[in-house]
Design a protein around this motif. Sequence first.
Motif, PDB file in Angstrom:
ATOM      1  N   GLY A  48       0.792  -1.229   0.000  1.00 36.17           N
ATOM      2  CA  GLY A  48       0.000   0.000   0.000  1.00 36.17           C
ATOM      3  C   GLY A  48       0.827   1.283   0.000  1.00 36.17           C
ATOM      4  N   PRO A  49       1.824   1.447   0.888  1.00 33.14           N
ATOM      5  CA  PRO A  49       2.629   2.683   0.883  1.00 33.14           C
ATOM      6  C   PRO A  49       3.370   2.906  -0.431  1.00 33.14           C
ATOM      7  N   PHE A  50       3.852   1.837  -1.045  1.00 31.00           N
ATOM      8  CA  PHE A  50       4.551   1.979  -2.326  1.00 31.00           C
ATOM      9  C   PHE A  50       3.584   2.385  -3.438  1.00 31.00           C
ATOM     10  N   GLU A  51       2.394   1.812  -3.399  1.00 34.79           N
ATOM     11  CA  GLU A  51       1.381   2.198  -4.383  1.00 34.79           C
ATOM     12  C   GLU A  51       1.037   3.676  -4.262  1.00 34.79           C
ATOM     13  N   SER A  77       4.088   6.468 -14.465  1.00 35.46           N
ATOM     14  CA  SER A  77       3.253   5.780 -15.442  1.00 35.46           C
ATOM     15  C   SER A  77       3.165   4.295 -15.126  1.00 35.46           C
ATOM     16  N   PRO A  78       1.971   3.698 -15.236  1.00 28.83           N
ATOM     17  CA  PRO A  78       1.864   2.244 -15.037  1.00 28.83           C
ATOM     18  C   PRO A  78       2.752   1.456 -15.995  1.00 28.83           C
ATOM     19  N   ASN A  79       2.912   1.952 -17.221  1.00 30.22           N
ATOM     20  CA  ASN A  79       3.778   1.256 -18.181  1.00 30.22           C
ATOM     21  C   ASN A  79       5.236   1.284 -17.734  1.00 30.22           C
ATOM     22  N   ALA A  80       5.633   2.360 -17.048  1.00 31.99           N
ATOM     23  CA  ALA A  80       6.995   2.425 -16.522  1.00 31.99           C
ATOM     24  C   ALA A  80       7.202   1.358 -15.453  1.00 31.99           C
ATOM     25  N   VAL A  81       6.179   1.130 -14.615  1.00 35.77           N
ATOM     26  CA  VAL A  81       6.266   0.082 -13.596  1.00 35.77           C
ATOM     27  C   VAL A  81       6.340  -1.289 -14.266  1.00 35.77           C
ATOM     28  N   THR A  82       5.556  -1.464 -15.338  1.00 33.96           N
ATOM     29  CA  THR A  82       5.587  -2.731 -16.080  1.00 33.96           C
ATOM     30  C   THR A  82       6.973  -2.992 -16.666  1.00 33.96           C
ATOM     31  N   LEU A  83       7.574  -1.975 -17.264  1.00 35.76           N
ATOM     32  CA  LEU A  83       8.916  -2.128 -17.825  1.00 35.76           C
ATOM     33  C   LEU A  83       9.949  -2.394 -16.733  1.00 35.76           C
ATOM     34  N   LEU A 103      10.448  -9.430  -6.397  1.00 35.76           N
ATOM     35  CA  LEU A 103      10.251  -8.010  -6.670  1.00 35.76           C
ATOM     36  C   LEU A 103       9.527  -7.818  -7.998  1.00 35.76           C
ATOM     37  N   THR A 104       9.832  -8.672  -8.963  1.00 34.30           N
ATOM     38  CA  THR A 104       9.111  -8.623 -10.235  1.00 34.30           C
ATOM     39  C   THR A 104       7.620  -8.818 -10.015  1.00 34.30           C
ATOM     40  N   GLY A 105       7.273  -9.765  -9.165  1.00 38.60           N
ATOM     41  CA  GLY A 105       5.854  -9.992  -8.870  1.00 38.60           C
ATOM     42  C   GLY A 105       5.204  -8.807  -8.184  1.00 38.60           C
ATOM     43  N   MET A 106       5.940  -8.158  -7.278  1.00 36.10           N
ATOM     44  CA  MET A 106       5.381  -6.981  -6.604  1.00 36.10           C
ATOM     45  C   MET A 106       5.144  -5.844  -7.591  1.00 36.10           C
ATOM     46  N   LEU A 107       6.078  -5.649  -8.506  1.00 35.08           N
ATOM     47  CA  LEU A 107       5.901  -4.613  -9.521  1.00 35.08           C
ATOM     48  C   LEU A 107       4.743  -4.957 -10.452  1.00 35.08           C
ATOM     49  N   ASP A 108       4.561  -6.245 -10.717  1.00 34.31           N
ATOM     50  CA  ASP A 108       3.452  -6.673 -11.564  1.00 34.31           C
ATOM     51  C   ASP A 108       2.115  -6.379 -10.898  1.00 34.31           C
ATOM     52  N   ILE A 109       2.065  -6.480  -9.588  1.00 29.69           N
ATOM     53  CA  ILE A 109       0.853  -6.109  -8.853  1.00 29.69           C
ATOM     54  C   ILE A 109       0.656  -4.600  -8.894  1.00 29.69           C
ATOM     55  N   LEU A 110       1.736  -3.860  -8.689  1.00 34.04           N
ATOM     56  CA  LEU A 110       1.628  -2.409  -8.556  1.00 34.04           C
ATOM     57  C   LEU A 110       1.242  -1.722  -9.854  1.00 34.04           C
ATOM     58  N   ASP A 111       1.670  -2.253 -11.014  1.00 34.71           N
ATOM     59  CA  ASP A 111       1.348  -1.536 -12.253  1.00 34.71           C
ATOM     60  C   ASP A 111      -0.161  -1.466 -12.483  1.00 34.71           C
ATOM     61  N   GLY A 112      -0.861  -2.572 -12.231  1.00 32.98           N
ATOM     62  CA  GLY A 112      -2.307  -2.558 -12.395  1.00 32.98           C
ATOM     63  C   GLY A 112      -3.008  -1.699 -11.363  1.00 32.98           C
ATOM     64  N   ARG A 113      -2.524  -1.737 -10.134  1.00 31.76           N
ATOM     65  CA  ARG A 113      -3.165  -0.942  -9.085  1.00 31.76           C
ATOM     66  C   ARG A 113      -2.927   0.556  -9.302  1.00 31.76           C
ATOM     67  N   VAL A 114      -1.727   0.896  -9.762  1.00 28.96           N
ATOM     68  CA  VAL A 114      -1.462   2.311 -10.073  1.00 28.96           C
ATOM     69  C   VAL A 114      -2.337   2.773 -11.229  1.00 28.96           C
ATOM     70  N   ALA A 115      -2.512   1.907 -12.225  1.00 28.35           N
ATOM     71  CA  ALA A 115      -3.356   2.264 -13.366  1.00 28.35           C
ATOM     72  C   ALA A 115      -4.792   2.510 -12.928  1.00 28.35           C
ATOM     73  N   ARG A 116      -5.310   1.660 -12.043  1.00 27.30           N
ATOM     74  CA  ARG A 116      -6.682   1.850 -11.578  1.00 27.30           C
ATOM     75  C   ARG A 116      -6.804   3.064 -10.669  1.00 27.30           C
ATOM     76  N   ALA A 117      -5.792   3.307  -9.840  1.00 27.01           N
ATOM     77  CA  ALA A 117      -5.853   4.447  -8.922  1.00 27.01           C
ATOM     78  C   ALA A 117      -5.763   5.786  -9.646  1.00 27.01           C
ATOM     79  N   THR A 118      -5.107   5.810 -10.795  1.00 26.15           N
ATOM     80  CA  THR A 118      -4.922   7.059 -11.544  1.00 26.15           C
ATOM     81  C   THR A 118      -5.849   7.173 -12.747  1.00 26.15           C
TER      82      THR A 118
END
Length: 241
Positions: A35-38, A47-53, A80-95
């Motif tokens: 949550g804090p990182f998101e 950008s969510p795409n930046a998190v994906t990359l 860490l790859t898995g955590m970033l994979d979670i965060l990209d979608g959540r950042v996209a939905r939050a923004t």
Amino acid sequence: RTRRRGLPADPEVAGRPASRLLGRYLRHYIMWVLGPFERALVRAKVSPNAVTLASLGTAAASAVLLARGHFGAGGWLYLLTGMLDILDGRVARATGRVSRAGAFFDSVIDRYAELAVLSGLAIYYRDRWVLAVALAAAVGSVMVSYVRARGEALGVDVKVGTMQRPERLFYLGLMVCQSPAWEALFPSVGKPLFAPAVAALLLLGASANVTALRRIRHTLRALDPRGPDHIPCVAEERPSS
């Protein structure tokens, strides 16, 4: 925190079916930790795409380390790859940046990331029988995703099976990063075998392929309730190359 104020329930986790291999409590816990990182990424307008990359970059680094036998660092990078994979979608939905193009890009990068890590493991085990297990795990991970995508393109809901990508990533990453500790306690003769990583590959290879076969059966039954024996063997017409 749970004893004092109750389980920090995440709305997205609560709205999805429970996973047999990743309990709902663990999924709520992971979202609470992330949550804090998101929120930081949202405030920084990343950008969510930046998190994906970035997840692809950590997966590539993990693959290189695993190929060279550095299972501790390689396993943690894969987690860490898995955590970033979670965060990209959540950042996209939050923004409010959710789009079909973004979902497609995320899915493609996920396949590259997973295959990169399995390729790193295959390179390390290239002179052992574990190579066959790593290749079977790679086939299973590809087929699980392909069967779902192909079935959903035909209008079938293919959300069946236990070993989906979050489970594959979590268990493989966790077992790989703990492998050096096991090797220190029970050293192998010659080149380190990293037994927990081998066990994870065996689990992944078997369960992913079983999941793919279950999805194939489910899709065939949905397309023709009479069963696969009654489905005409007619392929799609494609232009000649």
